[in-house]
Enzyme design. Sequence first.
Site, PDB file in Angstrom:
ATOM      1  N   LEU A   1       0.818  -1.212   0.000  1.00 43.21           N
ATOM      2  CA  LEU A   1       0.000   0.000   0.000  1.00 43.21           C
ATOM      3  C   LEU A   1       0.854   1.265   0.000  1.00 43.21           C
ATOM      4  CD1 LEU A   1      -2.629  -1.143   2.679  1.00 43.21           C
ATOM      5  CD2 LEU A   1      -2.749  -1.388   0.192  1.00 43.21           C
TER       6      LEU A   1
ATOM      7  N   HIS B   1      -3.442   4.361  -2.165  1.00 44.80           N
ATOM      8  CA  HIS B   1      -4.429   3.494  -1.498  1.00 44.80           C
ATOM      9  C   HIS B   1      -5.028   4.210  -0.282  1.00 44.80           C
ATOM     10  CE1 HIS B   1      -1.699   0.364  -3.390  1.00 44.80           C
ATOM     11  NE2 HIS B   1      -2.871   0.047  -3.889  1.00 44.80           N
TER      12      HIS B   1
END
Length: 307
Positions: A37, A41
């Site tokens: 991530l 994100h």
Amino acid sequence: MEVITRISQLRDCLASHRLNQGPDRVKVGLVATMGFLHAGHASLIKAAKAQTDIVVLSIFVNPLQFGPNEDFDKYPRDAERDLHLAEAEGVDIVFAPSVEEMYPGPMKTTVSVSGLTARLCGATRPGHFDGVATVVSKLFHIVQPDKAFFGQKDAQQIAVIQQMVSDLNFPVDIVPCPTLREADGLAMSSRNVYLSEAERRQALVLSQSLAIAADFIRDHPQFSAEELMSEISNHIRTASLGEIDYIEVLAYPSLEPFKRSDELESDQVIVALAVKFSKARLIDNQLFSNKFSKSDLIDNQLISLRK
Ligand code: PAF
């Protein structure tokens, strides 16, 4: 934050939230990811938190969407760091199934969206969007979200998912979220870690190309798609050693080619490109209104790229 790896546990957990708070009161948001991530994100999670009551973040590197010579085994993974980021962003439930949990046997049923997948990444990654549509439809059945949040960087993915949702009557709103960029303009991507230092500098040709497109469209309101593609191609070839995978100027969301902008019926145009570096294939895109008035032509991101 609950971390769940089994489909049955996730269903039980969501059912008890819906039962406790009343099914009409609990809006579930899904942010589907393949992990590793980054701030892009995090921005999807923030949007989900603002618009829904329970945010489910799925982390699953989906083998079905990788071709035989692609980077499934090498795709970057860091479960521990992902869980820290998810917790810090206030995710309620992380769903991180194994491949065996999602695909206990060979898949005999897959989802395939025709037409939209013939160009752009669909042309150079055969089968990719069948893999995406199949896993996203499984996630929609498992989570039953009210809203699902996807980054505009994968504009073709959004068009494919929106078509699937409409054709198959999934009761979910697809929420496209703006592309997040590094300070110098590079679109955030888990695959940016594959770039060498020199390639990282050259990777700016992607966002620069979109700024060139914005200038070109402003200066030529009735522009030829081919002329614009050749401007972009000249820039990429002179400013980087990257290999052009595609440069396309298409109507959006139909992803149909056109010759001149004044022939267009569609509300939007997408300028999309993919450039290969030694270990990374990067994509970027920008949507433009086909009204082409100077005020609504260029979004703030591109204005700031040129500063
Ligand atoms: O965009 C991605 O990360 C993936 O394509 C998705 C939507 C999580 C499906 O595996």
